[in-house]
Design a protein around this motif. Structure first.
Motif, PDB file in Angstrom:
ATOM      1  N   LEU A 187      21.758  61.980  42.726  1.00 37.56           N
ATOM      2  CA  LEU A 187      21.397  61.076  43.815  1.00 37.56           C
ATOM      3  C   LEU A 187      20.394  60.033  43.365  1.00 37.56           C
ATOM      4  O   LEU A 187      20.527  58.835  43.655  1.00 37.56           O
ATOM      5  CB  LEU A 187      20.831  61.893  44.982  1.00 37.56           C
ATOM      6  CG  LEU A 187      20.207  61.123  46.150  1.00 37.56           C
ATOM      7  CD1 LEU A 187      21.228  60.223  46.818  1.00 37.56           C
ATOM      8  CD2 LEU A 187      19.596  62.084  47.166  1.00 37.56           C
ATOM      9  N   GLN A 188      19.384  60.448  42.632  1.00 34.38           N
ATOM     10  CA  GLN A 188      18.284  59.547  42.278  1.00 34.38           C
ATOM     11  C   GLN A 188      18.625  58.585  41.144  1.00 34.38           C
ATOM     12  O   GLN A 188      17.837  57.697  40.835  1.00 34.38           O
ATOM     13  CB  GLN A 188      17.044  60.376  41.944  1.00 34.38           C
ATOM     14  CG  GLN A 188      16.481  61.073  43.183  1.00 34.38           C
ATOM     15  CD  GLN A 188      15.391  62.083  42.881  1.00 34.38           C
ATOM     16  OE1 GLN A 188      15.248  62.541  41.752  1.00 34.38           O
ATOM     17  NE2 GLN A 188      14.640  62.451  43.899  1.00 34.38           N
ATOM     18  N   GLU A 189      19.796  58.746  40.543  1.00 33.40           N
ATOM     19  CA  GLU A 189      20.231  57.761  39.545  1.00 33.40           C
ATOM     20  C   GLU A 189      20.370  56.376  40.169  1.00 33.40           C
ATOM     21  O   GLU A 189      20.073  55.366  39.534  1.00 33.40           O
ATOM     22  CB  GLU A 189      21.574  58.184  38.943  1.00 33.40           C
ATOM     23  CG  GLU A 189      21.488  59.343  37.969  1.00 33.40           C
ATOM     24  CD  GLU A 189      22.863  59.726  37.450  1.00 33.40           C
ATOM     25  OE1 GLU A 189      23.825  58.946  37.663  1.00 33.40           O
ATOM     26  OE2 GLU A 189      22.995  60.806  36.837  1.00 33.40           O
TER      27      GLU A 189
ATOM     28  N   VAL B 222      21.089  58.024  56.048  1.00 38.13           N
ATOM     29  CA  VAL B 222      20.998  59.306  55.356  1.00 38.13           C
ATOM     30  C   VAL B 222      21.222  59.112  53.862  1.00 38.13           C
ATOM     31  O   VAL B 222      22.117  58.366  53.445  1.00 38.13           O
ATOM     32  CB  VAL B 222      22.062  60.290  55.916  1.00 38.13           C
ATOM     33  CG1 VAL B 222      22.129  61.557  55.089  1.00 38.13           C
ATOM     34  CG2 VAL B 222      21.769  60.604  57.372  1.00 38.13           C
ATOM     35  N   GLN B 223      20.396  59.759  53.043  1.00 39.17           N
ATOM     36  CA  GLN B 223      20.577  59.683  51.596  1.00 39.17           C
ATOM     37  C   GLN B 223      21.572  60.728  51.061  1.00 39.17           C
ATOM     38  O   GLN B 223      22.263  60.481  50.079  1.00 39.17           O
ATOM     39  CB  GLN B 223      19.231  59.881  50.863  1.00 39.17           C
ATOM     40  CG  GLN B 223      18.336  58.662  50.821  1.00 39.17           C
ATOM     41  CD  GLN B 223      17.604  58.436  52.134  1.00 39.17           C
ATOM     42  OE1 GLN B 223      17.282  59.373  52.861  1.00 39.17           O
ATOM     43  NE2 GLN B 223      17.351  57.174  52.453  1.00 39.17           N
TER      44      GLN B 223
ATOM     45  N   ILE C 213      27.575  62.310  48.680  1.00 39.50           N
ATOM     46  CA  ILE C 213      28.197  63.480  49.297  1.00 39.50           C
ATOM     47  C   ILE C 213      28.207  64.595  48.260  1.00 39.50           C
ATOM     48  O   ILE C 213      28.643  64.395  47.116  1.00 39.50           O
ATOM     49  CB  ILE C 213      29.645  63.199  49.735  1.00 39.50           C
ATOM     50  CG1 ILE C 213      29.694  62.112  50.810  1.00 39.50           C
ATOM     51  CG2 ILE C 213      30.314  64.480  50.239  1.00 39.50           C
ATOM     52  CD1 ILE C 213      31.114  61.718  51.211  1.00 39.50           C
ATOM     53  N   ALA C 214      27.718  65.762  48.636  1.00 43.06           N
ATOM     54  CA  ALA C 214      27.734  66.935  47.761  1.00 43.06           C
ATOM     55  C   ALA C 214      28.539  68.039  48.438  1.00 43.06           C
ATOM     56  O   ALA C 214      28.189  68.487  49.529  1.00 43.06           O
ATOM     57  CB  ALA C 214      26.317  67.414  47.477  1.00 43.06           C
TER      58      ALA C 214
ATOM     59  N   LEU D  91      30.580  66.002  43.420  1.00 43.21           N
ATOM     60  CA  LEU D  91      29.690  64.962  43.914  1.00 43.21           C
ATOM     61  C   LEU D  91      30.401  63.614  43.954  1.00 43.21           C
ATOM     62  O   LEU D  91      31.226  63.311  43.094  1.00 43.21           O
ATOM     63  CB  LEU D  91      28.456  64.829  42.999  1.00 43.21           C
ATOM     64  CG  LEU D  91      27.548  66.054  42.891  1.00 43.21           C
ATOM     65  CD1 LEU D  91      26.553  65.865  41.753  1.00 43.21           C
ATOM     66  CD2 LEU D  91      26.816  66.289  44.204  1.00 43.21           C
ATOM     67  N   GLY D  92      30.046  62.805  44.949  1.00 43.54           N
ATOM     68  CA  GLY D  92      30.539  61.441  45.037  1.00 43.54           C
ATOM     69  C   GLY D  92      29.444  60.526  45.558  1.00 43.54           C
ATOM     70  O   GLY D  92      28.705  60.899  46.468  1.00 43.54           O
ATOM     71  N   ARG D  93      29.343  59.338  44.961  1.00 46.01           N
ATOM     72  CA  ARG D  93      28.299  58.396  45.353  1.00 46.01           C
ATOM     73  C   ARG D  93      28.899  57.209  46.103  1.00 46.01           C
ATOM     74  O   ARG D  93      29.876  56.607  45.643  1.00 46.01           O
ATOM     75  CB  ARG D  93      27.555  57.885  44.116  1.00 46.01           C
ATOM     76  CG  ARG D  93      26.433  56.884  44.460  1.00 46.01           C
ATOM     77  CD  ARG D  93      25.768  56.314  43.223  1.00 46.01           C
ATOM     78  NE  ARG D  93      24.992  57.331  42.523  1.00 46.01           N
ATOM     79  CZ  ARG D  93      25.298  57.833  41.329  1.00 46.01           C
ATOM     80  NH1 ARG D  93      26.387  57.427  40.719  1.00 46.01           N
ATOM     81  NH2 ARG D  93      24.543  58.743  40.779  1.00 46.01           N
ATOM     82  N   LYS D  94      28.320  56.878  47.241  1.00 41.03           N
ATOM     83  CA  LYS D  94      28.747  55.692  47.971  1.00 41.03           C
ATOM     84  C   LYS D  94      28.402  54.448  47.159  1.00 41.03           C
ATOM     85  O   LYS D  94      27.321  54.371  46.558  1.00 41.03           O
ATOM     86  CB  LYS D  94      28.038  55.640  49.328  1.00 41.03           C
ATOM     87  CG  LYS D  94      28.422  54.442  50.192  1.00 41.03           C
ATOM     88  CD  LYS D  94      27.776  54.535  51.560  1.00 41.03           C
ATOM     89  CE  LYS D  94      28.110  53.318  52.408  1.00 41.03           C
ATOM     90  NZ  LYS D  94      27.594  53.440  53.789  1.00 41.03           N
TER      91      LYS D  94
END
Length: 295
Positions: A34-36, A105-106, A136-137, A272-275
């Motif tokens: 997430l923090q990447e 939401v993060q 999303i996790a 995991l998927g990043r928006k």
């Protein structure tokens, strides 16, 4: 026997007592991903399908506010009864319509739960509530493996036989989907634009438990609960008694099940998927486009 400590416990209470705790290594892996891209303060996380809160409260030290949602009033009541953290709360709510503001939401988390969702609708809602760069996790776990000297393989076969033979007709399709696929099926693919499959199946947790605790964990299975609903408590406890007797005979010890400890190893699978960090006009979301293709 396990039935002694199960008496008087609701399914939600069994879930809270016997389900495995989420390992810190899994939470740290999610946070690192997430923090990447999400560099600001970690304000809000939601845990969808939270059950009695095991997968919710582990997020509390990383976010200002954490909310767990579950469709079960009994599970939410159990979670609220157990919760002592000021920044964690629980609400009865479906996964497909989240009561969160757009881009607020993060992290949208779902632990051992998303196989019960209408995923096409859930992904659209997760896309809506996530900030750009939010994550999303989705994760789940395999059955805990009982580790005992050189008998691990035989002990594991005892409870897989219980699941696939004695309880097979009472297992819902969604549970079998988890058992056989570990969320590898296409329907679990997180449909963000330029999606990169991020999976980790190396994470696990070990803890000490008694044989009685292990039998209690089996009593929290939805398949066992379905069997009990159809055939009554006495027939259900006969299954637990038979299993516990076979298990203790295999161990070959003289202690009771409540006094016999073993190591349980739980292996996790994480997706995991990043928006995307660039926003897309609502109605043209790549998530909406991809999920619409499934209908």
């Amino acid at each position: 026997m396990g039935s002694v400590f199960c008496e008087g416990l609701t399914h939600a209470a069994m879930y809270a007592r016997f389900r495995p705790q989420v390992p810190a290594s899994l939470v740290n892996y999610i946070l690192s991903f997430l923090q990447e891209k999400c560099k600001g303060p970690m304000n809000n996380a939601i845990d969808v399908g939270c059950g009695s809160g095991q997968s919710t409260r582990v997020l509390s030290s990383h976010f200002k506010n954490v909310v767990g949602f579950d469709i079960s009033e009994a599970q939410v009541a159990e979670a609220n009864k157990l919760e002592k953290l000021a920044n964690v709360s629980y609400k009865v709510n479906r996964a497909e319509k989240l009561p969160c503001e757009t881009q607020s939401v993060q992290l949208v988390n779902a632990g051992q739960a998303c196989h019960w969702f209408d995923l096409s609708k859930f992904f659209i809602e997760a896309d809506r509530v996530l900030v750009p760069g939010g994550v999303i996790a989705l994760y789940g776990y395999q059955f805990p493996m009982p580790i005992w000297e050189n008998k691990t393989e035989k002990l594991t076969k005892l409870f897989t036989d219980l699941y696939l033979d004695s309880l097979h007709g009472y297992i819902k399709k969604e549970s079998l989907d988890v058992y056989y696929s570990n969320y590898r099926n296409l329907r679990f693919r997180i449909p963000f634009e330029d999606y990169v499959q991020i999976r980790n199946e190396t994470l696990y947790a070990e803890h000490q438990a008694t044989v009685a605790d292990f039998v209690g964990y089996i009593s929290s299975w939805s398949s066992f609960q379905n069997f009990q609903t159809q055939h009554g408590q006495e027939a259900a406890y006969d299954i637990l008694n038979t299993f516990e007797t076979k298990f203790m005979n295999e161990l070959g010890v003289n202690t009771s099940s409540a006094d016999t400890e073993l190591t349980l190893r739980t292996n996790y699978f994480l997706q995991l998927g990043r928006k995307p960090t660039t926003t897309t006009k609502r109605g043209n979301s790549p998530v909406e486009k991809q999920t619409n293709l499934t209908h």
